[in-house]
Design a protein around this motif. Structure first.
Motif, PDB file in Angstrom:
ATOM      1  N   ASP A 135     -51.948 -41.077 -18.459  1.00 35.02           N
ATOM      2  CA  ASP A 135     -52.703 -40.058 -19.315  1.00 35.02           C
ATOM      3  C   ASP A 135     -53.365 -38.955 -18.339  1.00 35.02           C
ATOM      4  OD1 ASP A 135     -51.571 -41.290 -21.381  1.00 35.02           O
ATOM      5  OD2 ASP A 135     -53.691 -41.359 -22.536  1.00 35.02           O
ATOM      6  N   LEU A 167     -50.722 -36.675 -16.957  1.00 31.87           N
ATOM      7  CA  LEU A 167     -50.546 -35.757 -18.124  1.00 31.87           C
ATOM      8  C   LEU A 167     -51.632 -34.803 -18.202  1.00 31.87           C
ATOM      9  CD1 LEU A 167     -49.377 -37.932 -20.922  1.00 31.87           C
ATOM     10  CD2 LEU A 167     -47.992 -36.490 -19.573  1.00 31.87           C
ATOM     11  N   ARG A 178     -49.810 -31.275 -18.970  1.00 28.58           N
ATOM     12  CA  ARG A 178     -48.804 -31.712 -19.894  1.00 28.58           C
ATOM     13  C   ARG A 178     -49.326 -32.158 -21.301  1.00 28.58           C
ATOM     14  NH1 ARG A 178     -46.736 -28.834 -15.854  1.00 28.58           N
ATOM     15  NH2 ARG A 178     -44.574 -28.703 -16.235  1.00 28.58           N
ATOM     16  N   ALA A 179     -50.489 -32.363 -21.313  1.00 24.64           N
ATOM     17  CA  ALA A 179     -51.265 -32.895 -22.530  1.00 24.64           C
ATOM     18  C   ALA A 179     -52.588 -32.330 -22.579  1.00 24.64           C
ATOM     19  CB  ALA A 179     -51.150 -34.403 -22.618  1.00 24.64           C
ATOM     20  N   HIS A 180     -53.218 -32.312 -23.728  1.00 28.57           N
ATOM     21  CA  HIS A 180     -54.579 -31.697 -23.994  1.00 28.57           C
ATOM     22  C   HIS A 180     -55.669 -32.944 -23.642  1.00 28.57           C
ATOM     23  CE1 HIS A 180     -58.099 -30.121 -25.984  1.00 28.57           C
ATOM     24  NE2 HIS A 180     -57.932 -28.897 -25.678  1.00 28.57           N
ATOM     25  N   ASP A 216     -55.916 -35.396 -26.353  1.00 28.57           N
ATOM     26  CA  ASP A 216     -54.872 -36.332 -26.809  1.00 28.57           C
ATOM     27  C   ASP A 216     -54.446 -37.474 -25.600  1.00 28.57           C
ATOM     28  OD1 ASP A 216     -54.275 -35.029 -29.091  1.00 28.57           O
ATOM     29  OD2 ASP A 216     -53.298 -33.449 -27.715  1.00 28.57           O
ATOM     30  N   VAL A 217     -55.574 -37.694 -24.597  1.00 24.89           N
ATOM     31  CA  VAL A 217     -55.233 -38.635 -23.638  1.00 24.89           C
ATOM     32  C   VAL A 217     -56.441 -39.685 -23.550  1.00 24.89           C
ATOM     33  CG1 VAL A 217     -54.049 -36.931 -22.146  1.00 24.89           C
ATOM     34  CG2 VAL A 217     -56.535 -37.132 -21.920  1.00 24.89           C
ATOM     35  N   ARG A 236     -51.629 -27.547 -22.464  1.00 21.58           N
ATOM     36  CA  ARG A 236     -51.045 -27.722 -23.866  1.00 21.58           C
ATOM     37  C   ARG A 236     -52.027 -27.618 -24.809  1.00 21.58           C
ATOM     38  NH1 ARG A 236     -46.000 -29.941 -21.965  1.00 21.58           N
ATOM     39  NH2 ARG A 236     -45.752 -28.135 -20.426  1.00 21.58           N
ATOM     40  N   THR A 259     -50.268 -31.614 -29.219  1.00 21.34           N
ATOM     41  CA  THR A 259     -48.851 -31.559 -28.811  1.00 21.34           C
ATOM     42  C   THR A 259     -48.433 -33.051 -28.275  1.00 21.34           C
ATOM     43  OG1 THR A 259     -49.233 -29.296 -27.984  1.00 21.34           O
ATOM     44  CG2 THR A 259     -47.533 -30.731 -27.119  1.00 21.34           C
ATOM     45  N   SER A 287     -46.652 -36.027 -26.564  1.00 21.22           N
ATOM     46  CA  SER A 287     -46.416 -36.274 -25.152  1.00 21.22           C
ATOM     47  C   SER A 287     -45.595 -37.438 -24.919  1.00 21.22           C
ATOM     48  CB  SER A 287     -47.487 -35.680 -24.441  1.00 21.22           C
ATOM     49  OG  SER A 287     -48.627 -37.081 -24.592  1.00 21.22           O
TER      50      SER A 287
END
Length: 270
Positions: free
Chosen positions: A216, A219, A224-226, A229-230, A257, A261, A263
């Motif tokens: 994460d 990411l 690649r991820a907000h 979201d990690v 992102r 979203t 991932s």
């Protein structure tokens, strides 16, 4: 990391994994939209091929590379997209041949570089191992976009330790490109890999810390991820601010992102 061979071996493995993923795609799949707005699968591979060539230019012709930096500075909002578009219009077979040839030429050059060599780049100059680490980061990140587009779930590998490392080392750069002053104190970063191993950076007694999932974190720093979201957490105000702006790549801040979203490659944007 004075010996670049281990990281170059990992770069070759990361590239070959993505090569296998795209080598048999149909024309329709090459033209599929990826999570990066306006970029198809072809754009993603074209960007990797172009960046390999840029690294070769930096290592072999510093004057020409300096001119390329000036071109990028004159068109910061379109330069990368234009370069990707120029490669994306090629036939897939031609694009693949260009990508394969460029990355193997870069392998040969970096393996042959004398100890102490440093190459210019869009950020600070880099050692051969540093160049290879950056190429792993980009190959993994753009490969993530491709895999999400194709609905493929890639198993994380220990090669992600290189992405973690460059993300940590780029901490101060992330502040600077946002017009902020980097904190004077180091952070402790402790991230758990998919294998269960903990990858740690920074002093053990640091007052501010970042912990969580290594995947994460990768990411997050490749945007690649907000952050929401990690599974990555900060302890301390400066560390908390860093997670909002972190980036492992050179150049201006990316848009990242949107929250929510997907991932995981199972339901991502197409």
């Amino acid at each position: 990391m004075s010996d670049p061979r281990p990281v170059l071996d990992d770069l070759r493995a990361e590239s070959e994994e993505l090569d296998q993923l795209v080598s048999g795609l149909s024309a329709r799949e090459w033209a599929a939209e990826t999570p990066a707005p306006g970029w198809t699968v072809a754009h993603q591979i074209a960007h990797l091929a172009w960046t390999d060539r840029a690294a070769l230019l930096a290592a072999t012709d510093t004057d020409a590379f300096a001119a390329q930096i000036e071109e990028a500075a004159a068109a910061p909002d379109t330069y990368i997209d234009d370069a990707a578009q120029a490669g994306a219009v090629l036939l897939p077979s031609e694009l693949m041949a260009r990508w394969r040839a460029g990355r193997e030429e870069l392998q040969r050059l970096l393996r042959a570089a004398p100890d102490g060599t440093r190459f210019p780049w869009y950020g600070p100059p880099m050692s051969p191992a540093g160049v290879a680490t950056g190429r792993i980061m980009e190959t993994w990140a753009h490969g993530k976009d491709v895999a999400d587009t194709l609905g493929v779930v890639r198993e994380p590998t220990d090669r992600l330790r290189h992405v973690v490392r460059i993300g940590v080392r780029a901490r101060d750069f992330a502040y600077l490109v946002h017009g902020l002053r980097p904190p004077e104190e180091e952070f402790r970063v402790e991230l758990t890999a998919a294998s269960g191993e903990v990858w740690a950076h920074g002093p053990e007694d640091a007052a501010q810390r970042v912990t969580g999932s290594a995947v994460d974190f990768c990411l997050l720093v490749t945007q690649r991820a907000h952050r929401s979201d990690v599974d990555v957490h900060a302890d301390g105000p400066d560390a908390d601010e860093w997670l909002d702006i972190a980036q492992a790549f050179a150049g201006p801040p990316g848009e990242g992102r949107a929250p929510g979203t997907p991932s995981d490659g199972t339901d991502g944007p197409r």
